[in-house]
Design an enzyme around this catalytic site. Sequence first.
Site, PDB file in Angstrom:
ATOM      1  N   ASP A  26     -12.364 -53.098 -24.177  1.00  0.00           N
ATOM      2  CA  ASP A  26     -11.973 -53.973 -23.075  1.00  0.00           C
ATOM      3  C   ASP A  26     -13.156 -54.805 -22.593  1.00  0.00           C
ATOM      4  OD1 ASP A  26     -10.215 -55.039 -21.276  1.00  0.00           O
ATOM      5  OD2 ASP A  26     -10.247 -53.336 -19.901  1.00  0.00           O
ATOM      6  N   ASN A  74       0.164 -57.524 -25.614  1.00  0.00           N
ATOM      7  CA  ASN A  74      -0.748 -58.654 -25.774  1.00  0.00           C
ATOM      8  C   ASN A  74      -0.060 -59.934 -26.239  1.00  0.00           C
ATOM      9  OD1 ASN A  74      -3.616 -56.669 -26.885  1.00  0.00           O
ATOM     10  ND2 ASN A  74      -3.043 -57.341 -24.835  1.00  0.00           N
TER      11      ASN A  74
END
Length: 246
Positions: A26, A74
């Site tokens: 991340d 996503n």
Amino acid sequence: MLSFFNKKDEEVTLSKPPVHVAFIMDGNGRWAKKRGMPRLFGHNAGMETIKRIVKESQRLGIQYITFYAFSTENWKRPVDEVEGLMQILVKFIRSEIDEIHENNVKVNILGDIDRLPAAAKEAVCYALDKTAANDGMNFNIALNYGARNEIVRAVKSISEAVKRGEYSSDAIDETLIEQYLYTKDFPDPDLMIRTSGEKRLSNFLLWQLAYSEFLFLDLYWPDFSEAVYRNALLEYDQRNRRFGAL
């Protein structure tokens, strides 16, 4: 045993090295923003980090590594970012797959690759085929992966098998369910590392992480160095894993 040198050039030996390490990578976009660059600049930098960590994992003798590369959620990102991520995936495979194969590393995919763009799917299938017979470290890429989707998929498959008479409902237990997960051939992660300071699982390996150790780091994925990785392994080594016992 797993041994390496720390930043003081002292040899460190882990008493219980992890067999399987999972990563939530991340912070690529925020890393790029801090530098006044577009998000894809950060994703490219993140790809370079993956290369380093794969090599370091193999050097250290880690047997399984899993990277959360692209989630089922996503797809909600801007089209240009999704397209860019898929191009980075193709670039990574084309540039690295020969070295990965030469080092006897096996590439595995967790997730549904049928939705990937044609070029990305072709590259992934090539990597899978090329490394299929390798028996060294397993390099798992969670791609178009969502843990809830994985569990639903397993439940549906087991339900269909019960209808066909392959199992009775009484035969359904944890062991059977695990045989229908993407990770059926791998041990559960011992350690899950998430970068960027966020402290959540984000629909990643919900079943498999039930008794894993978690480590949340306040740095972005492109800044995750080999030294930081080794320090993470040292912290893991100091934890007492009881698995519900005393």
